[in-house]
Write an enzyme that holds these catalytic residues in place. Structure first.
Site, PDB file in Angstrom:
ATOM      1  CB  SER A 122      -1.053   0.101   1.111  1.00 10.03           C
ATOM      2  OG  SER A 122      -2.092   0.975   1.083  1.00 10.03           O
TER       3      SER A 122
ATOM      4  CG  ASP B 291      -2.371   3.859  -1.887  1.00  6.66           C
ATOM      5  OD1 ASP B 291      -3.002   3.761  -2.998  1.00  6.66           O
ATOM      6  OD2 ASP B 291      -2.294   3.333  -1.070  1.00  6.66           O
TER       7      ASP B 291
ATOM      8  CG  ASP C 117      -2.298  -0.780  -2.986  1.00  2.00           C
ATOM      9  OD1 ASP C 117      -2.096   0.721  -2.677  1.00  2.00           O
ATOM     10  OD2 ASP C 117      -3.101  -1.459  -2.375  1.00  2.00           O
TER      11      ASP C 117
ATOM     12  CG  ASP D 296      -5.562   0.587  -1.665  1.00  2.00           C
ATOM     13  OD1 ASP D 296      -4.891   1.622  -1.432  1.00  2.00           O
ATOM     14  OD2 ASP D 296      -5.383  -0.340  -0.471  1.00  2.00           O
TER      15      ASP D 296
END
Length: 586
Positions: free
Chosen positions: A161, A316, A318, A320
Protein backbone atom coordinates in the site's frame (compact mmCIF):
# COMPACT_ATOMS: atom_id res chain seq x y z
CA UNK A 1 27.47 -12.90 17.67
CA UNK A 2 26.65 -15.07 20.68
CA UNK A 3 27.86 -18.65 20.29
CA UNK A 4 26.45 -21.43 22.45
CA UNK A 5 28.27 -24.68 23.18
CA UNK A 6 26.14 -27.43 24.71
CA UNK A 7 23.77 -24.67 25.82
CA UNK A 8 26.42 -23.15 28.08
CA UNK A 9 27.81 -19.66 27.51
CA UNK A 10 30.74 -18.68 29.77
CA UNK A 11 29.15 -19.60 33.06
CA UNK A 12 25.46 -19.09 32.15
CA UNK A 13 22.87 -21.03 30.24
CA UNK A 14 22.24 -19.88 26.69
CA UNK A 15 18.98 -18.06 26.09
CA UNK A 16 16.76 -20.41 24.02
CA UNK A 17 15.73 -17.45 21.87
CA UNK A 18 19.37 -16.62 21.11
CA UNK A 19 20.03 -20.23 20.20
CA UNK A 20 16.97 -20.42 17.96
CA UNK A 21 17.95 -17.20 16.18
CA UNK A 22 21.47 -18.50 15.61
CA UNK A 23 20.16 -21.80 14.22
CA UNK A 24 17.82 -20.01 11.86
CA UNK A 25 20.57 -17.68 10.66
CA UNK A 26 22.98 -20.57 10.07
CA UNK A 27 20.29 -22.56 8.23
CA UNK A 28 19.48 -19.69 5.90
CA UNK A 29 23.17 -18.96 5.34
CA UNK A 30 23.80 -22.56 4.26
CA UNK A 31 20.89 -22.88 1.81
CA UNK A 32 22.07 -23.82 -1.70
CA UNK A 33 20.76 -21.82 -4.64
CA UNK A 34 19.74 -18.81 -2.57
CA UNK A 35 19.25 -15.63 -4.63
CA UNK A 36 22.47 -13.61 -4.65
CA UNK A 37 20.97 -10.52 -3.02
CA UNK A 38 19.70 -12.53 -0.04
CA UNK A 39 22.94 -14.49 0.32
CA UNK A 40 25.00 -11.29 0.21
CA UNK A 41 22.77 -9.67 2.82
CA UNK A 42 23.16 -12.60 5.21
CA UNK A 43 26.93 -12.61 4.80
CA UNK A 44 27.13 -8.86 5.33
CA UNK A 45 25.54 -9.06 8.79
CA UNK A 46 27.80 -11.82 10.16
CA UNK A 47 28.74 -10.89 13.71
CA UNK A 48 26.09 -8.17 13.97
CA UNK A 49 23.87 -9.56 16.69
CA UNK A 50 21.21 -6.83 16.45
CA UNK A 51 20.91 -7.13 12.68
CA UNK A 52 20.61 -10.91 12.84
CA UNK A 53 18.09 -10.78 15.67
CA UNK A 54 15.90 -8.27 13.82
CA UNK A 55 15.70 -10.62 10.82
CA UNK A 56 15.09 -13.84 12.75
CA UNK A 57 13.46 -13.12 16.12
CA UNK A 58 10.06 -13.93 14.66
CA UNK A 59 8.26 -14.96 11.50
CA UNK A 60 6.26 -12.36 9.62
CA UNK A 61 2.79 -12.34 11.11
CA UNK A 62 0.02 -13.57 8.83
CA UNK A 63 -3.40 -12.12 9.55
CA UNK A 64 -6.43 -10.65 7.82
CA UNK A 65 -4.07 -8.22 6.08
CA UNK A 66 -1.85 -11.10 4.94
CA UNK A 67 1.90 -10.45 5.25
CA UNK A 68 3.71 -7.12 5.32
CA UNK A 69 7.33 -6.38 6.13
CA UNK A 70 10.70 -5.04 5.08
CA UNK A 71 12.17 -6.63 1.95
CA UNK A 72 15.22 -8.76 2.69
CA UNK A 73 16.61 -12.03 4.06
CA UNK A 74 15.23 -13.81 7.10
CA UNK A 75 12.03 -15.09 8.65
CA UNK A 76 11.01 -11.53 9.55
CA UNK A 77 11.43 -10.20 6.02
CA UNK A 78 9.60 -10.24 2.70
CA UNK A 79 11.43 -12.60 0.33
CA UNK A 80 10.74 -15.45 -2.10
CA UNK A 81 10.97 -18.06 0.66
CA UNK A 82 8.29 -16.46 2.79
CA UNK A 83 6.18 -15.91 -0.33
CA UNK A 84 6.52 -19.60 -1.17
CA UNK A 85 5.64 -20.62 2.37
CA UNK A 86 2.55 -18.40 2.51
CA UNK A 87 1.40 -19.54 -0.93
CA UNK A 88 1.90 -23.21 -0.09
CA UNK A 89 -0.22 -22.69 3.01
CA UNK A 90 -2.89 -20.97 0.90
CA UNK A 91 -2.75 -23.82 -1.64
CA UNK A 92 -3.12 -26.45 1.09
CA UNK A 93 -6.09 -24.55 2.51
CA UNK A 94 -7.78 -24.28 -0.90
CA UNK A 95 -7.15 -27.91 -1.81
CA UNK A 96 -8.71 -29.03 1.47
CA UNK A 97 -11.80 -26.87 0.87
CA UNK A 98 -14.76 -26.87 -1.50
CA UNK A 99 -13.66 -23.54 -2.97
CA UNK A 100 -12.79 -23.23 -6.68
CA UNK A 101 -9.18 -24.17 -7.36
CA UNK A 102 -8.44 -20.84 -9.03
CA UNK A 103 -6.61 -17.77 -7.73
CA UNK A 104 -6.35 -14.26 -9.21
CA UNK A 105 -3.06 -12.42 -8.68
CA UNK A 106 -2.24 -8.72 -8.91
CA UNK A 107 0.72 -6.56 -7.96
CA UNK A 108 1.88 -2.95 -7.80
CA UNK A 109 5.11 -1.05 -8.54
CA UNK A 110 7.00 -1.98 -5.38
CA UNK A 111 10.44 -3.56 -5.42
CA UNK A 112 10.07 -7.27 -6.29
CA UNK A 113 6.29 -7.09 -6.56
CA UNK A 114 6.40 -8.69 -10.02
CA UNK A 115 8.86 -11.34 -8.77
CA UNK A 116 6.70 -12.21 -5.77
CA UNK A 117 3.56 -12.32 -7.92
CA UNK A 118 5.12 -14.77 -10.38
CA UNK A 119 6.48 -16.85 -7.50
CA UNK A 120 2.95 -17.02 -6.09
CA UNK A 121 1.57 -18.21 -9.43
CA UNK A 122 4.34 -20.82 -9.77
CA UNK A 123 3.66 -22.33 -6.33
CA UNK A 124 -0.08 -22.47 -7.01
CA UNK A 125 0.54 -24.14 -10.37
CA UNK A 126 2.69 -26.77 -8.66
CA UNK A 127 -0.30 -27.56 -6.44
CA UNK A 128 -2.80 -27.96 -9.25
CA UNK A 129 -4.39 -24.54 -8.73
CA UNK A 130 -5.02 -22.33 -11.78
CA UNK A 131 -3.49 -18.86 -11.45
CA UNK A 132 -4.77 -15.79 -13.29
CA UNK A 133 -2.09 -13.11 -13.09
CA UNK A 134 -2.33 -9.58 -14.44
CA UNK A 135 0.35 -9.15 -17.15
CA UNK A 136 1.38 -5.80 -15.65
CA UNK A 137 0.85 -3.85 -12.47
CA UNK A 138 -2.78 -2.85 -11.83
CA UNK A 139 -4.73 -1.27 -8.96
CA UNK A 140 -5.72 -3.41 -5.98
CA UNK A 141 -9.47 -2.95 -6.68
CA UNK A 142 -8.87 -4.48 -10.13
CA UNK A 143 -7.63 -7.59 -8.29
CA UNK A 144 -10.75 -7.65 -6.10
CA UNK A 145 -12.76 -7.45 -9.34
CA UNK A 146 -10.75 -10.26 -11.01
CA UNK A 147 -11.39 -12.69 -8.14
CA UNK A 148 -15.12 -12.67 -8.85
CA UNK A 149 -14.73 -12.17 -12.60
CA UNK A 150 -12.89 -15.49 -12.91
CA UNK A 151 -14.88 -17.28 -10.20
CA UNK A 152 -11.79 -17.81 -8.03
CA UNK A 153 -11.55 -19.36 -4.61
CA UNK A 154 -9.07 -16.69 -3.51
CA UNK A 155 -6.97 -13.76 -4.66
CA UNK A 156 -3.51 -12.43 -3.86
CA UNK A 157 -2.28 -8.87 -4.28
CA UNK A 158 1.42 -8.18 -3.80
CA UNK A 159 1.57 -4.69 -2.30
CA UNK A 160 2.46 -2.77 0.83
CA UNK A 161 0.00 0.00 0.00
CA UNK A 162 1.45 3.37 1.09
CA UNK A 163 4.33 2.11 3.25
CA UNK A 164 7.92 3.33 2.62
CA UNK A 165 9.88 1.83 -0.26
CA UNK A 166 11.66 -0.79 1.85
CA UNK A 167 8.35 -2.61 2.49
CA UNK A 168 6.31 -5.08 0.50
CA UNK A 169 3.32 -7.24 1.34
CA UNK A 170 1.05 -10.13 0.39
CA UNK A 171 -2.69 -9.56 0.78
CA UNK A 172 -5.10 -12.49 0.49
CA UNK A 173 -8.68 -12.16 -0.71
CA UNK A 174 -11.60 -14.54 -0.36
CA UNK A 175 -13.90 -15.81 -3.10
CA UNK A 176 -16.17 -12.80 -2.51
CA UNK A 177 -13.39 -10.35 -3.43
CA UNK A 178 -13.04 -9.14 0.18
CA UNK A 179 -9.87 -9.42 2.20
CA UNK A 180 -10.10 -12.62 4.20
CA UNK A 181 -11.95 -12.87 7.51
CA UNK A 182 -10.39 -13.66 10.89
CA UNK A 183 -11.62 -17.27 10.65
CA UNK A 184 -10.16 -17.84 7.20
CA UNK A 185 -6.90 -16.13 8.17
CA UNK A 186 -6.60 -18.49 11.15
CA UNK A 187 -7.07 -21.55 8.92
CA UNK A 188 -4.54 -20.34 6.36
CA UNK A 189 -2.10 -19.47 9.13
CA UNK A 190 -2.37 -23.00 10.53
CA UNK A 191 -1.61 -24.36 7.07
CA UNK A 192 1.33 -21.96 6.66
CA UNK A 193 2.84 -22.91 10.01
CA UNK A 194 3.07 -26.55 8.87
CA UNK A 195 5.20 -25.58 5.86
CA UNK A 196 9.01 -25.55 5.67
CA UNK A 197 9.80 -22.56 3.44
CA UNK A 198 12.83 -24.33 1.95
CA UNK A 199 10.85 -27.45 1.03
CA UNK A 200 8.39 -25.69 -1.28
CA UNK A 201 9.01 -26.47 -4.95
CA UNK A 202 7.42 -23.95 -7.35
CA UNK A 203 6.63 -24.91 -10.92
CA UNK A 204 8.62 -23.33 -13.73
CA UNK A 205 6.61 -20.19 -14.49
CA UNK A 206 7.12 -20.15 -18.27
CA UNK A 207 6.41 -23.88 -18.59
CA UNK A 208 3.26 -23.57 -16.47
CA UNK A 209 2.16 -20.60 -18.60
CA UNK A 210 2.65 -22.64 -21.79
CA UNK A 211 0.67 -25.54 -20.29
CA UNK A 212 -2.23 -23.32 -19.26
CA UNK A 213 -1.69 -23.84 -15.52
CA UNK A 214 -0.96 -20.11 -15.32
CA UNK A 215 -2.86 -17.64 -17.46
CA UNK A 216 -2.42 -13.92 -17.94
CA UNK A 217 -5.57 -12.04 -17.06
CA UNK A 218 -7.24 -10.78 -20.22
CA UNK A 219 -7.55 -7.20 -21.43
CA UNK A 220 -11.31 -7.77 -21.40
CA UNK A 221 -11.17 -8.37 -17.65
CA UNK A 222 -9.56 -4.97 -17.11
CA UNK A 223 -11.81 -3.23 -19.64
CA UNK A 224 -14.88 -4.65 -17.92
CA UNK A 225 -13.53 -3.39 -14.59
CA UNK A 226 -13.16 0.12 -16.04
CA UNK A 227 -16.71 -0.08 -17.44
CA UNK A 228 -18.06 -1.23 -14.06
CA UNK A 229 -16.38 1.74 -12.38
CA UNK A 230 -17.72 4.16 -15.00
CA UNK A 231 -21.23 2.87 -14.32
CA UNK A 232 -20.99 4.37 -10.81
CA UNK A 233 -21.17 7.98 -12.01
CA UNK A 234 -24.23 9.81 -10.70
CA UNK A 235 -24.03 13.14 -12.54
CA UNK A 236 -24.63 14.03 -16.18
CA UNK A 237 -21.02 14.99 -16.88
CA UNK A 238 -21.79 18.69 -17.09
CA UNK A 239 -18.76 20.84 -16.48
CA UNK A 240 -16.19 18.04 -16.54
CA UNK A 241 -14.62 19.37 -19.76
CA UNK A 242 -13.80 22.63 -17.97
CA UNK A 243 -12.29 21.02 -14.88
CA UNK A 244 -8.52 21.45 -14.62
CA UNK A 245 -6.71 18.63 -12.84
CA UNK A 246 -3.15 17.84 -11.74
CA UNK A 247 -2.73 14.11 -11.09
CA UNK A 248 0.07 12.04 -9.60
CA UNK A 249 0.05 8.23 -9.33
CA UNK A 250 3.08 8.53 -7.00
CA UNK A 251 5.11 6.14 -9.21
CA UNK A 252 2.46 3.49 -8.61
CA UNK A 253 -0.23 1.52 -10.43
CA UNK A 254 -3.00 4.10 -10.85
CA UNK A 255 -2.02 5.83 -14.09
CA UNK A 256 -3.63 3.52 -16.67
CA UNK A 257 -7.03 3.03 -15.04
CA UNK A 258 -7.44 6.54 -13.63
CA UNK A 259 -6.61 8.19 -16.97
CA UNK A 260 -9.01 5.85 -18.78
CA UNK A 261 -11.84 6.79 -16.42
CA UNK A 262 -11.13 10.51 -16.58
CA UNK A 263 -11.16 10.37 -20.37
CA UNK A 264 -14.50 8.54 -20.36
CA UNK A 265 -15.85 11.12 -17.91
CA UNK A 266 -14.78 13.96 -20.17
CA UNK A 267 -12.02 15.44 -18.02
CA UNK A 268 -9.53 16.50 -20.69
CA UNK A 269 -7.42 19.11 -18.88
CA UNK A 270 -5.25 16.59 -16.99
CA UNK A 271 -1.60 17.24 -16.22
CA UNK A 272 0.34 14.29 -14.81
CA UNK A 273 3.36 15.01 -12.60
CA UNK A 274 6.17 13.69 -14.88
CA UNK A 275 8.61 12.72 -12.11
CA UNK A 276 5.92 10.52 -10.51
CA UNK A 277 4.24 9.21 -13.66
CA UNK A 278 6.16 5.99 -14.31
CA UNK A 279 6.18 3.00 -11.93
CA UNK A 280 9.20 3.05 -9.61
CA UNK A 281 9.28 1.09 -6.35
CA UNK A 282 12.05 3.28 -4.97
CA UNK A 283 9.66 6.25 -4.91
CA UNK A 284 12.61 8.63 -5.45
CA UNK A 285 10.63 11.86 -5.15
CA UNK A 286 8.46 10.76 -2.23
CA UNK A 287 10.00 8.10 0.03
CA UNK A 288 6.74 7.75 1.97
CA UNK A 289 4.17 7.56 -0.88
CA UNK A 290 1.12 8.25 1.25
CA UNK A 291 -1.54 10.65 -0.09
CA UNK A 292 -2.45 11.43 3.51
CA UNK A 293 0.65 13.61 3.90
CA UNK A 294 1.62 16.89 2.27
CA UNK A 295 4.96 15.53 1.08
CA UNK A 296 3.12 13.40 -1.48
CA UNK A 297 1.78 16.60 -3.08
CA UNK A 298 4.96 18.67 -3.12
CA UNK A 299 5.74 18.22 -6.82
CA UNK A 300 2.09 18.61 -7.80
CA UNK A 301 1.86 21.80 -5.76
CA UNK A 302 4.96 23.22 -7.40
CA UNK A 303 3.64 22.36 -10.85
CA UNK A 304 0.30 23.93 -10.01
CA UNK A 305 1.91 27.33 -9.46
CA UNK A 306 1.76 27.73 -13.25
CA UNK A 307 -1.32 25.61 -14.02
CA UNK A 308 -3.78 26.89 -11.39
CA UNK A 309 -5.82 23.69 -11.45
CA UNK A 310 -9.17 23.31 -9.70
CA UNK A 311 -8.10 20.03 -8.16
CA UNK A 312 -4.91 18.12 -7.32
CA UNK A 313 -5.27 14.37 -6.98
CA UNK A 314 -2.82 11.70 -5.74
CA UNK A 315 -3.31 7.92 -5.65
CA UNK A 316 -1.06 5.66 -3.58
CA UNK A 317 1.14 2.91 -5.13
CA UNK A 318 -1.57 0.23 -5.30
CA UNK A 319 -4.27 2.80 -6.12
CA UNK A 320 -6.70 1.91 -3.37
CA UNK A 321 -6.38 5.30 -1.60
CA UNK A 322 -6.67 8.80 -2.99
CA UNK A 323 -5.92 12.21 -1.51
CA UNK A 324 -6.84 15.61 -2.86
CA UNK A 325 -5.94 19.27 -2.60
CA UNK A 326 -8.16 22.06 -3.91
CA UNK A 327 -7.83 25.71 -4.85
CA UNK A 328 -9.80 28.00 -2.58
CA UNK A 329 -9.46 31.77 -2.62
CA UNK A 330 -6.25 31.55 -4.59
CA UNK A 331 -4.66 29.20 -2.05
CA UNK A 332 -4.17 25.44 -1.95
CA UNK A 333 -6.08 23.52 0.70
CA UNK A 334 -5.27 19.89 1.52
CA UNK A 335 -8.44 17.95 2.31
CA UNK A 336 -8.48 15.17 4.90
CA UNK A 337 -9.83 11.68 4.31
CA UNK A 338 -12.69 12.43 6.66
CA UNK A 339 -13.59 15.58 4.74
CA UNK A 340 -13.52 13.85 1.35
CA UNK A 341 -15.57 10.96 2.71
CA UNK A 342 -18.19 13.32 4.12
CA UNK A 343 -18.35 15.37 0.90
CA UNK A 344 -18.66 12.29 -1.31
CA UNK A 345 -21.43 10.89 0.86
CA UNK A 346 -23.30 14.19 0.77
CA UNK A 347 -22.82 14.48 -3.01
CA UNK A 348 -23.97 10.92 -3.74
CA UNK A 349 -27.04 11.27 -1.53
CA UNK A 350 -27.91 14.67 -3.02
CA UNK A 351 -27.56 13.45 -6.61
CA UNK A 352 -29.53 10.27 -5.94
CA UNK A 353 -32.30 12.32 -4.37
CA UNK A 354 -32.36 14.70 -7.35
CA UNK A 355 -32.58 11.80 -9.80
CA UNK A 356 -35.16 9.91 -7.74
CA UNK A 357 -32.85 6.92 -7.27
CA UNK A 358 -32.33 7.25 -3.51
CA UNK A 359 -33.84 4.14 -1.97
CA UNK A 360 -35.82 4.35 1.26
CA UNK A 361 -33.56 1.49 2.39
CA UNK A 362 -30.28 3.14 1.39
CA UNK A 363 -27.19 2.19 3.39
CA UNK A 364 -23.88 3.97 3.99
CA UNK A 365 -21.01 2.68 6.12
CA UNK A 366 -17.67 3.80 7.56
CA UNK A 367 -14.99 2.60 9.91
CA UNK A 368 -15.81 3.56 13.50
CA UNK A 369 -12.64 5.69 13.73
CA UNK A 370 -13.84 7.92 10.88
CA UNK A 371 -15.73 11.19 11.31
CA UNK A 372 -19.16 11.17 12.94
CA UNK A 373 -20.11 13.99 10.57
CA UNK A 374 -21.04 11.26 8.08
CA UNK A 375 -23.77 9.97 10.40
CA UNK A 376 -25.32 13.42 10.64
CA UNK A 377 -25.31 13.74 6.84
CA UNK A 378 -26.89 10.31 6.35
CA UNK A 379 -29.60 11.10 8.92
CA UNK A 380 -30.63 14.22 6.98
CA UNK A 381 -31.31 12.08 3.90
CA UNK A 382 -32.95 9.20 5.81
CA UNK A 383 -30.06 6.89 4.96
CA UNK A 384 -29.29 4.00 7.31
CA UNK A 385 -25.77 4.30 8.69
CA UNK A 386 -23.43 1.62 10.04
CA UNK A 387 -20.14 1.92 11.94
CA UNK A 388 -17.72 -0.97 11.47
CA UNK A 389 -14.30 -2.01 12.69
CA UNK A 390 -11.26 -0.65 10.88
CA UNK A 391 -10.49 -2.82 7.87
CA UNK A 392 -12.22 -2.44 4.53
CA UNK A 393 -13.12 -6.12 4.51
CA UNK A 394 -15.94 -5.27 6.92
CA UNK A 395 -17.30 -2.71 4.46
CA UNK A 396 -16.92 -5.29 1.69
CA UNK A 397 -18.91 -7.79 3.73
CA UNK A 398 -21.81 -5.32 3.96
CA UNK A 399 -21.73 -4.91 0.17
CA UNK A 400 -21.76 -8.69 -0.30
CA UNK A 401 -24.65 -9.08 2.13
CA UNK A 402 -26.74 -6.41 0.43
CA UNK A 403 -26.03 -7.93 -2.97
CA UNK A 404 -27.08 -11.39 -1.75
CA UNK A 405 -30.36 -9.87 -0.57
CA UNK A 406 -31.01 -8.29 -3.97
CA UNK A 407 -30.30 -4.85 -2.50
CA UNK A 408 -27.11 -3.88 -4.34
CA UNK A 409 -28.60 -0.54 -5.37
CA UNK A 410 -29.21 0.34 -1.71
CA UNK A 411 -25.46 0.66 -1.10
CA UNK A 412 -24.46 4.31 -1.34
CA UNK A 413 -20.82 4.22 -0.27
CA UNK A 414 -18.34 3.17 2.41
CA UNK A 415 -15.20 4.93 3.55
CA UNK A 416 -12.32 5.04 5.99
CA UNK A 417 -10.59 8.17 7.25
CA UNK A 418 -7.33 6.82 5.84
CA UNK A 419 -8.38 7.96 2.33
CA UNK A 420 -10.17 4.75 1.30
CA UNK A 421 -13.56 4.97 -0.45
CA UNK A 422 -15.90 2.66 -2.34
CA UNK A 423 -19.09 3.38 -4.25
CA UNK A 424 -20.73 0.56 -6.19
CA UNK A 425 -20.53 -3.21 -5.86
CA UNK A 426 -17.90 -3.91 -8.53
CA UNK A 427 -15.16 -4.31 -5.89
CA UNK A 428 -15.02 -5.38 -2.27
CA UNK A 429 -12.06 -3.22 -1.29
CA UNK A 430 -11.36 0.49 -1.24
CA UNK A 431 -11.06 1.82 -4.75
CA UNK A 432 -9.14 4.96 -5.68
CA UNK A 433 -10.19 4.52 -9.31
CA UNK A 434 -13.90 4.99 -8.65
CA UNK A 435 -13.14 7.59 -5.97
CA UNK A 436 -10.99 9.63 -8.37
CA UNK A 437 -13.78 9.61 -10.94
CA UNK A 438 -16.46 10.64 -8.44
CA UNK A 439 -14.28 13.34 -6.87
CA UNK A 440 -13.72 14.90 -10.31
CA UNK A 441 -17.44 14.64 -11.11
CA UNK A 442 -18.26 16.25 -7.76
CA UNK A 443 -15.72 19.05 -8.25
CA UNK A 444 -17.14 19.83 -11.71
CA UNK A 445 -20.71 19.83 -10.36
CA UNK A 446 -19.93 22.38 -7.67
CA UNK A 447 -17.67 24.44 -9.95
CA UNK A 448 -20.72 25.13 -12.12
CA UNK A 449 -22.26 26.65 -8.98
CA UNK A 450 -19.19 28.81 -8.41
CA UNK A 451 -17.97 26.69 -5.50
CA UNK A 452 -14.66 24.95 -4.86
CA UNK A 453 -14.66 21.75 -2.81
CA UNK A 454 -13.17 23.82 0.01
CA UNK A 455 -16.24 26.08 -0.12
CA UNK A 456 -18.49 23.02 -0.05
CA UNK A 457 -16.72 21.66 3.02
CA UNK A 458 -16.98 24.97 4.85
CA UNK A 459 -20.71 25.11 4.13
CA UNK A 460 -21.11 21.60 5.56
CA UNK A 461 -19.30 22.65 8.74
CA UNK A 462 -21.62 25.65 9.01
CA UNK A 463 -24.63 23.36 8.67
CA UNK A 464 -23.53 20.50 10.92
CA UNK A 465 -20.91 21.96 13.27
CA UNK A 466 -17.13 21.85 13.02
CA UNK A 467 -15.70 18.34 13.42
CA UNK A 468 -12.00 18.49 14.25
CA UNK A 469 -10.68 15.01 13.45
CA UNK A 470 -7.02 14.10 13.75
CA UNK A 471 -4.99 10.91 13.54
CA UNK A 472 -1.61 10.75 15.27
CA UNK A 473 0.70 7.74 14.77
CA UNK A 474 3.45 6.62 17.14
CA UNK A 475 6.07 4.26 15.69
CA UNK A 476 7.69 1.45 17.68
CA UNK A 477 10.29 -0.44 15.62
CA UNK A 478 11.66 -3.93 16.20
CA UNK A 479 11.09 -6.52 18.91
CA UNK A 480 11.35 -3.97 21.72
CA UNK A 481 8.80 -1.80 19.92
CA UNK A 482 6.25 -4.61 19.78
CA UNK A 483 6.65 -5.16 23.52
CA UNK A 484 6.30 -1.42 24.13
CA UNK A 485 3.05 -1.29 22.17
CA UNK A 486 1.60 -4.20 24.14
CA UNK A 487 2.64 -2.53 27.39
CA UNK A 488 0.92 0.73 26.49
CA UNK A 489 -2.36 -1.00 25.66
CA UNK A 490 -2.23 -3.06 28.85
CA UNK A 491 -1.53 0.04 30.94
CA UNK A 492 -4.50 1.89 29.44
CA UNK A 493 -6.77 -1.06 30.13
CA UNK A 494 -5.70 -1.12 33.76
CA UNK A 495 -5.57 2.67 34.17
CA UNK A 496 -8.15 4.29 31.85
CA UNK A 497 -8.15 8.11 31.73
CA UNK A 498 -10.70 9.81 33.94
CA UNK A 499 -10.95 12.96 31.80
CA UNK A 500 -10.26 14.22 28.26
CA UNK A 501 -9.37 17.85 27.79
CA UNK A 502 -10.64 18.66 31.24
CA UNK A 503 -14.03 17.02 30.62
CA UNK A 504 -14.96 13.83 32.56
CA UNK A 505 -14.91 10.55 30.63
CA UNK A 506 -18.49 9.25 30.61
CA UNK A 507 -18.11 6.16 28.42
CA UNK A 508 -15.30 3.64 28.03
CA UNK A 509 -15.33 0.90 25.39
CA UNK A 510 -12.94 -2.03 25.07
CA UNK A 511 -13.40 -3.75 21.73
CA UNK A 512 -11.21 -6.65 22.83
CA UNK A 513 -13.57 -7.58 25.65
CA UNK A 514 -16.54 -6.40 23.52
CA UNK A 515 -17.90 -4.24 26.34
CA UNK A 516 -18.96 -0.60 26.46
CA UNK A 517 -19.40 0.89 29.92
CA UNK A 518 -21.49 3.93 30.79
CA UNK A 519 -19.49 5.41 33.66
CA UNK A 520 -22.42 7.56 34.81
CA UNK A 521 -24.84 4.67 35.32
CA UNK A 522 -22.16 2.02 35.79
CA UNK A 523 -23.92 -0.24 33.29
CA UNK A 524 -22.14 -2.18 30.57
CA UNK A 525 -23.45 -3.27 27.18
CA UNK A 526 -22.02 -5.68 24.59
CA UNK A 527 -20.39 -4.31 21.44
CA UNK A 528 -21.87 -6.04 18.41
CA UNK A 529 -18.64 -6.15 16.42
CA UNK A 530 -15.79 -8.69 16.14
CA UNK A 531 -13.21 -8.46 18.92
CA UNK A 532 -10.37 -6.05 18.22
CA UNK A 533 -7.50 -4.57 20.21
CA UNK A 534 -9.05 -1.09 20.43
CA UNK A 535 -9.91 1.29 23.27
CA UNK A 536 -12.38 4.17 23.01
CA UNK A 537 -13.13 7.00 25.44
CA UNK A 538 -15.97 9.54 25.22
CA UNK A 539 -16.06 12.71 27.32
CA UNK A 540 -18.99 14.65 28.67
CA UNK A 541 -18.36 17.54 26.27
CA UNK A 542 -18.63 15.29 23.19
CA UNK A 543 -14.91 14.78 22.65
CA UNK A 544 -13.78 11.29 21.71
CA UNK A 545 -10.46 9.46 21.65
CA UNK A 546 -9.72 6.04 20.13
CA UNK A 547 -6.44 4.13 20.60
CA UNK A 548 -5.64 1.34 18.13
CA UNK A 549 -2.44 -0.54 17.25
CA UNK A 550 -2.08 -0.74 13.47
CA UNK A 551 -2.68 -4.15 11.95
CA UNK A 552 -0.10 -3.61 9.19
CA UNK A 553 2.60 -1.34 10.65
CA UNK A 554 4.58 -1.11 13.94
CA UNK A 555 2.45 1.80 15.11
CA UNK A 556 -0.16 2.82 17.63
CA UNK A 557 -2.68 5.24 16.17
CA UNK A 558 -4.80 7.66 18.17
CA UNK A 559 -7.97 9.08 16.64
CA UNK A 560 -9.11 12.39 18.08
CA UNK A 561 -12.56 13.95 17.65
CA UNK A 562 -13.59 17.37 18.96
CA UNK A 563 -16.87 18.99 17.95
CA UNK A 564 -17.91 22.62 18.42
CA UNK A 565 -19.86 25.31 16.59
CA UNK A 566 -16.66 27.33 16.21
CA UNK A 567 -13.61 26.03 14.29
CA UNK A 568 -11.03 27.62 16.60
CA UNK A 569 -12.70 26.17 19.70
CA UNK A 570 -12.87 22.68 18.20
CA UNK A 571 -9.24 22.79 17.08
CA UNK A 572 -8.08 23.95 20.52
CA UNK A 573 -9.99 21.09 22.15
CA UNK A 574 -8.55 18.64 19.64
CA UNK A 575 -4.96 19.77 20.25
CA UNK A 576 -5.43 19.32 23.98
CA UNK A 577 -6.52 15.73 23.41
CA UNK A 578 -3.50 15.12 21.17
CA UNK A 579 -1.14 16.48 23.83
CA UNK A 580 -2.70 14.37 26.57
CA UNK A 581 -2.64 11.13 24.57
CA UNK A 582 0.96 11.77 23.43
CA UNK A 583 2.03 11.50 27.07
CA UNK A 584 0.59 7.98 27.17
CA UNK A 585 3.00 6.88 24.43
CA UNK A 586 6.19 7.99 26.19
Amino acid sequence: MIVCTENVLIGRKCDPMEERIKQQYDRWLSQPGMPADLADELKSIAGDEDAITDRFYRELEFGTGGLRGVIGAGTNRMNVYNIRKATQGLANYLNASDLPKKVAIGYDSRIKSDVFAKETAAVLAANGIKAYIYPRLEPTPALSWAVRYYGCGAGVCVTASHNPAKYNGYKVYGADGCQITLEVAAKILAAIEAVDCFAVQPADFDAALAEGKIEYSSEKCLDDFVDAVYAQRVGDGAGTADLKLVYTPLNGSGLECVKKLLAKLGVTHVTVVPEQEKPDGNFPTCPYPNPEIKQAFELALKMNENIHADLLLATDPDCDRVGIAVMQGGKVRLMSGNEVGAMLLNYLLEMRKQKGTLSQNSVAVKSFVSTDLAQAIAARYGCTFKNLLTGFKYIGEVVTQLESQGRADDFVMGFEESYGYLAGTHARDKDAVVASMLICEMAAYYKLQGLSLGDVMDKMYADYGYYDNAVVSYTFEGEAGMEKMAGIMNHLRQNPPKSLGGSPVVEHSDYQSSLSTDLVSGKSAPIDLPKSNVLEYKAENGCKLIVRPSGTEPKIKTYVTAVAADKAVAQKMGQQLIDESAAWMA
